[in-house]
Scaffold this motif. Structure first.
Motif, PDB file in Angstrom:
ATOM      1  N   VAL A   1      31.982  42.930   0.537  1.00  0.00           N
ATOM      2  CA  VAL A   1      30.743  42.458   1.162  1.00  0.00           C
ATOM      3  C   VAL A   1      30.898  42.407   2.680  1.00  0.00           C
ATOM      4  O   VAL A   1      29.985  42.790   3.426  1.00  0.00           O
ATOM      5  N   GLU A   2      32.055  41.964   3.154  1.00  0.00           N
ATOM      6  CA  GLU A   2      32.294  41.920   4.602  1.00  0.00           C
ATOM      7  C   GLU A   2      32.261  43.321   5.199  1.00  0.00           C
ATOM      8  O   GLU A   2      31.693  43.543   6.276  1.00  0.00           O
ATOM      9  N   GLY A   3      32.883  44.276   4.502  1.00  0.00           N
ATOM     10  CA  GLY A   3      32.870  45.654   4.987  1.00  0.00           C
ATOM     11  C   GLY A   3      31.455  46.208   5.056  1.00  0.00           C
ATOM     12  O   GLY A   3      31.076  46.859   6.038  1.00  0.00           O
ATOM     13  N   ILE A   4      30.660  45.939   4.027  1.00  0.00           N
ATOM     14  CA  ILE A   4      29.271  46.402   4.000  1.00  0.00           C
ATOM     15  C   ILE A   4      28.470  45.761   5.125  1.00  0.00           C
ATOM     16  O   ILE A   4      27.696  46.430   5.821  1.00  0.00           O
ATOM     17  N   ALA A   5      28.650  44.443   5.318  1.00  0.00           N
ATOM     18  CA  ALA A   5      27.939  43.739   6.386  1.00  0.00           C
ATOM     19  C   ALA A   5      28.321  44.316   7.747  1.00  0.00           C
ATOM     20  O   ALA A   5      27.475  44.463   8.643  1.00  0.00           O
ATOM     21  N   SER A   6      29.600  44.682   7.921  1.00  0.00           N
ATOM     22  CA  SER A   6      30.055  45.286   9.181  1.00  0.00           C
ATOM     23  C   SER A   6      29.362  46.628   9.414  1.00  0.00           C
ATOM     24  O   SER A   6      28.920  46.928  10.529  1.00  0.00           O
ATOM     25  N   TRP A   7      29.260  47.425   8.366  1.00  0.00           N
ATOM     26  CA  TRP A   7      28.601  48.724   8.489  1.00  0.00           C
ATOM     27  C   TRP A   7      27.098  48.572   8.734  1.00  0.00           C
ATOM     28  O   TRP A   7      26.465  49.452   9.332  1.00  0.00           O
TER      29      TRP A   7
ATOM     30  N   GLY B   1      25.712  35.250   8.257  1.00  0.00           N
ATOM     31  CA  GLY B   1      26.534  35.447   7.062  1.00  0.00           C
ATOM     32  C   GLY B   1      27.994  35.737   7.354  1.00  0.00           C
ATOM     33  O   GLY B   1      28.880  35.420   6.558  1.00  0.00           O
ATOM     34  N   MET B   2      28.288  36.317   8.526  1.00  0.00           N
ATOM     35  CA  MET B   2      29.659  36.738   8.839  1.00  0.00           C
ATOM     36  C   MET B   2      30.689  35.596   8.875  1.00  0.00           C
ATOM     37  O   MET B   2      31.841  35.812   8.500  1.00  0.00           O
ATOM     38  N   PRO B   3      30.337  34.368   9.314  1.00  0.00           N
ATOM     39  CA  PRO B   3      31.346  33.298   9.322  1.00  0.00           C
ATOM     40  C   PRO B   3      31.911  32.962   7.947  1.00  0.00           C
ATOM     41  O   PRO B   3      32.975  32.364   7.843  1.00  0.00           O
ATOM     42  N   TRP B   4      31.212  33.328   6.859  1.00  0.00           N
ATOM     43  CA  TRP B   4      31.707  33.071   5.508  1.00  0.00           C
ATOM     44  C   TRP B   4      32.743  34.106   5.056  1.00  0.00           C
ATOM     45  O   TRP B   4      33.379  33.932   4.028  1.00  0.00           O
ATOM     46  N   THR B   5      32.890  35.186   5.804  1.00  0.00           N
ATOM     47  CA  THR B   5      33.775  36.263   5.381  1.00  0.00           C
ATOM     48  C   THR B   5      35.240  35.896   5.596  1.00  0.00           C
ATOM     49  O   THR B   5      35.561  34.953   6.320  1.00  0.00           O
ATOM     50  N   ASP B   6      36.122  36.672   4.985  1.00  0.00           N
ATOM     51  CA  ASP B   6      37.556  36.385   5.060  1.00  0.00           C
ATOM     52  C   ASP B   6      38.178  36.788   6.399  1.00  0.00           C
ATOM     53  O   ASP B   6      38.738  35.955   7.116  1.00  0.00           O
ATOM     54  N   VAL B   7      38.088  38.071   6.731  1.00  0.00           N
ATOM     55  CA  VAL B   7      38.785  38.579   7.911  1.00  0.00           C
ATOM     56  C   VAL B   7      38.067  38.167   9.193  1.00  0.00           C
ATOM     57  O   VAL B   7      38.639  37.505  10.060  1.00  0.00           O
ATOM     58  N   PHE B   8      36.797  38.568   9.333  1.00  0.00           N
ATOM     59  CA  PHE B   8      36.038  38.182  10.531  1.00  0.00           C
ATOM     60  C   PHE B   8      35.939  36.662  10.629  1.00  0.00           C
ATOM     61  O   PHE B   8      36.153  36.082  11.701  1.00  0.00           O
ATOM     62  N   GLY B   9      35.625  36.005   9.503  1.00  0.00           N
ATOM     63  CA  GLY B   9      35.497  34.547   9.503  1.00  0.00           C
ATOM     64  C   GLY B   9      36.785  33.861   9.909  1.00  0.00           C
ATOM     65  O   GLY B   9      36.776  32.884  10.660  1.00  0.00           O
ATOM     66  N   GLY B  10      37.921  34.380   9.404  1.00  0.00           N
ATOM     67  CA  GLY B  10      39.221  33.815   9.761  1.00  0.00           C
ATOM     68  C   GLY B  10      39.524  34.003  11.240  1.00  0.00           C
ATOM     69  O   GLY B  10      40.025  33.087  11.903  1.00  0.00           O
ATOM     70  N   ASN B  11      39.203  35.189  11.769  1.00  0.00           N
ATOM     71  CA  ASN B  11      39.427  35.457  13.192  1.00  0.00           C
ATOM     72  C   ASN B  11      38.531  34.584  14.072  1.00  0.00           C
ATOM     73  O   ASN B  11      38.952  34.099  15.130  1.00  0.00           O
ATOM     74  N   PHE B  12      37.294  34.389  13.604  1.00  0.00           N
ATOM     75  CA  PHE B  12      36.348  33.565  14.360  1.00  0.00           C
ATOM     76  C   PHE B  12      36.830  32.112  14.403  1.00  0.00           C
ATOM     77  O   PHE B  12      36.751  31.443  15.439  1.00  0.00           O
ATOM     78  N   LYS B  13      37.344  31.647  13.273  1.00  0.00           N
ATOM     79  CA  LYS B  13      37.887  30.287  13.212  1.00  0.00           C
ATOM     80  C   LYS B  13      39.082  30.143  14.152  1.00  0.00           C
ATOM     81  O   LYS B  13      39.224  29.125  14.856  1.00  0.00           O
TER      82      LYS B  13
END
Length: 415
Positions: free
Chosen positions: A142-148, A206-218
C-alpha cells in the motif's frame, strides 16, 4: 508551450505508474469510502453497551474503576467522562487495534459490555484499506502504491495541461462525440486534474501510517524535536508518594470545572508513582490541552497546549484528521466525494487504456530515442526516491529491467 519530447516521456511514466497502481487505487478508494461510514455503522450496534437506564443513585467513579479492572487484561489507562446521565462510563486499556474498552453501568454496578475495534466489521475494512489483509507485507504494498500515486498526479497534471491554443477551455473539455476511447480519456484527465490537489492532501494524511515513510517521518520529528513534547503523555512525570491518593471523583470534578472542548478523559495512574492526567480529544486541534497532576497532593505538575506540539506533528495530525473526514460534515462529505471520484477516474482510465491497447501488447507510450532526461528531472526523481524509499527502489528495478530489455534488443534478441 510544453516540451513535446518531455511530455511523451512523462506520459510513459504516467502510464507505468497507472499500470502498477490501478487495481489497488480502485480498492483503496472503495474501502476508504466505506470506512467513512464507520461511526454510522457501529453506533446502533454499540448502543446497548454505551447507553444505560437512569435509575437511582450512580456509584462513584472510584467504585466504577475498581469494577472495571478485573474485566480487562491490563489495568485501564484512561476513563472517558460521561457527558449524559444515561451514558455508561468507559475504561480503556491497550492501544490501537489492541485497545479494549469496558463500559460500566453506574446505576446497576455492573459491566454493560466490552468493545474492541479488532472485532468490528469496519476493522476488517480498515485492514484491507491499510494492509490488504496481508500484515506488514501488505502495508508496504500500500505504501508503494501511495508513493506511485504522487508520481501519477504530478505527471498527469503536466501531460494534461492544455496548450495556449486551447486556453482555459482545455481544463473543462470533454469530447462526447469522438468515440468511447476519447470520451473516457477526457473523463479520466479532466476529473483527475480537478481532484488532484485534494488527492495530494488525502495521500499526505495517509502516509504517516506507513512503515518506511512513516518510520522515517517519526525519526525526523525526533531529531528536529518537532513532535509531541516528552511530557505530553506524562512520560517522565512522577508523583511524590505521600499519604493517601486523591479520589478519581475529585479529578472528574476538577476536569468538569475546566470546561474543555470535545471528549474529556482522565488518565489513570498505573503505579504508586504514576500521575492523574486530564486531557481532551477534539478535532478542533488548537483546543487540545493536557494536564498532569500528582496523585497524592493534586498539584499540577505539567500543562500543555496545542502550541507546545512541534510543527511536523501538528501538520501530521491535521492531515491525518482530514484524511479521515473528522473536521465535521463538510470534511466527511469531501472525503466521500474524493473516494468516489478517485474510483471513477481510475476506472475511466482503465476503459480508455483497454480501448486503445492493441492485442498482445502492453501499449506503453513511445519515447523518442533522442530524448534524454535533464538534470532537473533526474534530481526530482532522486528527491522523490529519497522521500518515498519504496518508490525509489521500484524505479531502480524498472530502470534495470528497461536496461536489460534494451540490451537484449541491441543483440537482436526478443523478449
Amino acid at each position: 508551450m510544453k516540451n513535446k519530447k518531455l511530455n511523451q516521456w512523462l506520459w510513459k511514466w504516467h502510464f507505468i505508474a497507472g499500470l502498477i497502481s490501478l487495481p489497488f487505487v480502485i480498492l483503496l478508494a472503495i474501502t476508504g469510502g466505506i470506512y467513512l461510514f464507520k461511526d454510522k455503522y457501529e453506533a446502533p450496534k454499540q448502543a446497548h453497551i454505551k447507553t444505560v437506564k437512569v435509575e437511582g443513585k450512580a456509584m462513584s467513579f472510584d467504585e466504577q474503576w475498581q469494577l472495571a479492572k478485573p474485566n480487562l487484561h491490563k489495568p485501564p489507562y484512561a476513563m472517558v467522562i460521561p457527558i449524559e446521565e444515561n451514558q455508561a462510563t468507559a475504561f480503556s486499556s491497550g492501544m490501537f487495534s489492541h485497545k479494549t474498552s469496558v463500559f460500566v453501568n453506574p446505576y446497576k454496578a455492573k459491566v454493560s459490555g466490552k468493545i474492541s475495534p479488532k472485532y468490528s466489521g469496519m476493522h476488517t475494512v480498515r485492514k484491507l484499506h491499510g494492509e490488504l489483509l496481508l500484515g506488514k507485507f501488505g502495508t508496504k504494498i500500500v505504501e508503494g502504491i501511495a508513493s506511485w500515486m504522487f508520481v501519477l498526479i504530478i505527471t498527469g497534471i503536466y501531460v494534461f495541461w492544455p496548450n495556449k491554443k486551447e486556453g482555459i477551455k482545455g481544463f473543462f473539455k470533454i469530447r462526447f462525440k469522438k468515440g468511447k476511447r476519447i470520451l473516457f480519456r477526457d473523463l479520466h484527465a479532466v476529473f483527475g486534474f480537478w481532484v488532484s490537489i485534494l488527492l495530494l492532501m488525502t495521500l499526505a494524511g495517509g502516509m504517516p501510517w506507513t512503515d518506511v515513510f512513516g518510520g522515517n517521518f517519526k525519526w525526523l520529528q525526533e531529531v528536529t524535536q518537532t513532535g509531541f513534547p516528552k511530557t505530553w503523555s506524562a512520560r517522565g512525570v512522577q508523583s511524590k508518594i505521600k499519604g493517601e491518593a486523591i479520589t478519581l471523583d475529585d479529578m472528574v470534578a476538577l476536569a468538569k470545572s475546566m470546561h474543555l472542548k470535545g471528549e474529556v478523559s482522565i488518565g489513570l495512574p498505573s503505579n504508586p508513582k504514576g500521575v492523574y492526567s486530564i486531557y481532551n480529544t477534539t478535532f478542533n486541534l488548537g483546543a487540545q490541552k493536557r494536564f498532569h497532576f500528582d496523585q497524592y497532593s493534586g498539584e499540577q505538575l505539567v500543562s500543555h497546549n496545542w502550541e507546545d506540539v512541534g510543527v511536523l506533528m501538528r501538520s501530521r495530525m491535521w492531515f491525518m484528521a482530514f484524511h479521515q473526514g473528522q473536521f465535521g460534515l463538510w470534511n466527511w462529505a469531501l472525503m466521500l466525494f474524493v473516494a468516489l471520484l478517485l474510483a471513477f477516474v481510475a476506472m475511466a482510465g482503465l476503459v480508455s487504456y483497454l480501448k486503445r491497447k492493441e492485442s498482445g501488447k502492453w501499449g506503453t507510450p513511445k519515447v523518442p530515442v533522442s530524448f534524454k532526461a535533464g538534470y532537473g528531472i533526474v534530481a526530482i526523481i532522486v528527491v522523490l526516491g529519497i522521500v518515498f524509499p519504496l518508490f525509489g527502489g521500484s524505479v531502480l528495478v524498472i530502470t534495470l529491467v528497461e536496461f536489460m530489455r534494451e540490451r537484449k534488443k541491441s543483440k537482436g534478441l526478443t523478449i
